[in-house]
Design an enzyme around this catalytic site. Structure first.
Site, PDB file in Angstrom:
ATOM      1  N   LEU A   1     -23.002 -41.359  30.828  1.00  0.00           N
ATOM      2  CA  LEU A   1     -21.300 -39.873  31.045  1.00  0.00           C
ATOM      3  C   LEU A   1     -20.751 -40.944  32.560  1.00  0.00           C
ATOM      4  CD1 LEU A   1     -23.444 -37.358  30.095  1.00  0.00           C
ATOM      5  CD2 LEU A   1     -21.761 -38.309  28.712  1.00  0.00           C
ATOM      6  N   CYS A   2     -20.828 -42.016  32.510  1.00  0.00           N
ATOM      7  CA  CYS A   2     -19.910 -42.746  33.576  1.00  0.00           C
ATOM      8  C   CYS A   2     -19.113 -43.385  33.016  1.00  0.00           C
ATOM      9  CB  CYS A   2     -20.581 -43.313  34.165  1.00  0.00           C
ATOM     10  SG  CYS A   2     -21.788 -43.014  35.825  1.00  0.00           S
ATOM     11  N   HIS A   3     -18.064 -43.129  33.852  1.00  0.00           N
ATOM     12  CA  HIS A   3     -16.062 -43.046  33.858  1.00  0.00           C
ATOM     13  C   HIS A   3     -16.521 -45.018  33.730  1.00  0.00           C
ATOM     14  CE1 HIS A   3     -15.877 -38.597  34.298  1.00  0.00           C
ATOM     15  NE2 HIS A   3     -14.977 -39.285  33.237  1.00  0.00           N
TER      16      HIS A   3
ATOM     17  N   MET B   1     -23.046 -43.977  41.153  1.00  0.00           N
ATOM     18  CA  MET B   1     -23.391 -44.752  40.451  1.00  0.00           C
ATOM     19  C   MET B   1     -23.863 -45.928  40.358  1.00  0.00           C
ATOM     20  SD  MET B   1     -25.631 -41.509  39.321  1.00  0.00           S
ATOM     21  CE  MET B   1     -26.592 -43.114  38.851  1.00  0.00           C
ATOM     22  N   GLU B   2     -22.117 -46.471  40.626  1.00  0.00           N
ATOM     23  CA  GLU B   2     -21.624 -47.649  40.660  1.00  0.00           C
ATOM     24  C   GLU B   2     -23.057 -48.277  42.230  1.00  0.00           C
ATOM     25  OE1 GLU B   2     -20.101 -45.512  40.045  1.00  0.00           O
ATOM     26  OE2 GLU B   2     -19.301 -46.129  38.112  1.00  0.00           O
TER      27      GLU B   2
ATOM     28  N   ASP C   1     -38.266 -59.947  38.467  1.00  0.00           N
ATOM     29  CA  ASP C   1     -38.207 -60.649  37.664  1.00  0.00           C
ATOM     30  C   ASP C   1     -38.083 -62.292  38.212  1.00  0.00           C
ATOM     31  OD1 ASP C   1     -37.532 -62.482  35.693  1.00  0.00           O
ATOM     32  OD2 ASP C   1     -35.704 -62.863  36.098  1.00  0.00           O
TER      33      ASP C   1
END
EC number: 4.6.1.17
Lengths: 162, 162, 162, 162, 162, 162
Positions: B77-79, B115-116, B130
């Protein structure tokens, strides 16, 4: 750890992708865990939303599944893989005011799938965060770790705490 | 929290994207933090590798920057956004046997960029994981959280612990 | 249609992207519709699953929203856009044994968003198909069309049948 | 349909990816069909453009081929696959004022490729739509369906209408 | 070059994304050139194929346009952009047994678009290579360079050789 | 070249993906080369930056590795592949004022990997370009070619100049 170095760093100290050409094709499974801590009232909102339509948890679950398929695009030295199964579960733990995420990936292939499971768990957590951030700015994601792994020459592994 | 609900869940309980059409275009900045705990000897390998060529930390940094640009592909739901700046730093903390990651995102736009920043920090941590997983299976990623945020109608925010 | 040709084909007959540099930034909205026909017993399974946890319809909805953001990667001559809102709704129509999908996209920008709405609707339908195909091989997707459009120099449009 | 449920929904009603680990590797082929209806004068423009340079149909064809490779990114519960062949053909049908699209996908693998063929056909149609929408707002995409399928334990299938 | 350093390397020598927040929004255009050398008989095949259906050149053109939109995914420190126009042309030069590619990108934004134009040109060349490699293993791609650039504080630039 | 045509063009002159279903699974390796020419002072900046932290060359290397994994998304008619190894090396050649790039890809599969190696080399070059373009507008990328190839029915190939 004698005789072992960082497999992704070559003798000149440069990053490199591990060559898996000569590795055996075996059934590989990895399980990763993660948790998202939030305020009790935020967790209650998620659970109640869930009771009705399941969308916060359902959205996070799908986001985790979809992210596992894109692990090799995100983690520079991961190989592209054809995962045969991905599962993500989310379990609210009310007494600890958190949601526990568990991601399982499976592959018949030449390389382990722990990064895929860890990526699925991480993105499921980030999606939970996104959906509650408007009501709770203090959410914390943590305890992202390998829980279990099998297949490949290193045999079965279970995390001590699991 | 009176009068506020989960913004991503509509009145029928279904997931929805927030409509940001009417939000103001302001300069928005978000800073996210995260940490990766590993064995002391693993951390030493990373630092020594770093001293020579910087590749473990450098690879994680780039992976974080690149992941920030793909946040809207990962978080349902992020733009989609046109970030004007992304920065990721990694700081080994030897006494705590961990690496601290900090990600900053910046945008002149209608929606926040936490969120970014959180995605950049998370993917930088996954990349560290990793690159050391072959020598250390007990690595744990955690403490992924918003550290600071400014811009938008909710004003400046600094996390209590920051 | 006098004086108008295919805007994506230049005077030499080659495909081309329309240059939108000189177009005005206006609020643009597009609504697309689509339907998925299936056997009555398949539709009942979907609805019952929905009543319990909402996952078939919820998964299709999210897939549609996420696909809208990737329209420019799929449709060769579409511009990359920063959609400010995407919504996808799914409505079972039992008497017609079908599910109606409606997708709405919104943008303050230089180009219309009908392709984004149509892509969202199409991928929501494909996801429905995927989730029921094991029990019903005769599913048909159709009636994918523009329902309504506003913004831009061509003004408001409402499809005759809407 | 006795004894069969929605394979993508587990016993708790949640969305899930089907585990294909134990499925046999066989040669799998799927053919999907779709159609795009437009005004006769729009179709004539497409055909004439085609006669000269082939770009409207050629662009749609390539878009369909490229989309098939990204099916697992679009459809949440689809597996990533290594398709060995993708073909998309577009056939104008002047008397019905429509273009018929047919997409074929092929794989030696553990899972069927109908979603890949359906995605290829759908995106080819959306691309046609995009290229004519400036001259014809009433275009409709429909009749997206599985035409033929072989490989896997369910044997050969041909759609009744094919 | 006094007083100027590599803008993507910070004072500690680490890679970094340039912060464009404070840059002015101007109309920016960049043109990149590139060439593909092949055997005369290969070029003739391409041209004759082109004469008939235009597909080798048409496919390369579309691949270039689509790649421009993904530049920020490929080049680690590039910003995501909303290109308002992309054009790619391919011109066979029989006497030199090569095909010349020219890519133009346009944006109203805060950062130049030369990497987008160079990426479009490069991927168009790689696509040409792919389509003729079965008949000609000695194909060489080269002369990939900036031809012209305007917008931004550095003013208009035309390559000496252009 | 008697009896051979462009494999990506069918009898009607349309673009097509080669069907590799019937090809043998063999170990396939391809090596591609490329070079980036720049001013001597630019090259010195890159080398000195490298001596300290390795970031210009390190960033280009990672970008090349990551791009190889996305070749099938960029080149329309390439198959999705599961590369088992990717390596990219960058070698400054001071006397010629250029950097030589070499990319190696490896796969146990049904199709050659030269496009993956060429894409890795090209994107590594573009990344170098991006990182020095602020101090040197005259950078040229060239000599992108296949250096060596083995596996598949066409046997071992070494470029004349290699």
């Amino acid at each position: 750890m004698t005789g072992k170095g960082l497999t992704h760093i070559d003798e000149h100290g440069e990053a490199r992708m591990v060559d898996v050409s000569a590795k055996e094709v075996t059934e590989r499974v990895a399980v990763a865990g993660a948790s998202v801590w939030m305020k009790p009232e935020t967790l209650r909102m998620v659970i109640e939303g869930t009771a009705k339509k399941g969308d916060v948890l359902g959205t996070a679950k799908l986001a985790g599944i979809m992210a596992a398929k894109r692990t090799h695009e995100l983690i520079p030295l991961c190989h592209p893989l054809q995962l045969s199964h991905i599962d993500v579960t989310l379990q609210p733990v009310e007494e600890a005011s958190r949601i526990d995420v568990r991601a399982t990936c499976r592959l018949a292939g030449r390389t382990g799938v722990e990064m895929e499971a860890l990526t699925a768990a991480s993105v499921a957590c980030l999606t939970l965060y996104d959906m509650v951030k408007a009501v709770d700015r203090g959410v914390v994601i943590g305890d992202i770790r390998l829980v279990e792994k099998s297949g490949g020459k290193s045999g079965h592994y279970t995390a001590p705490e699991a």
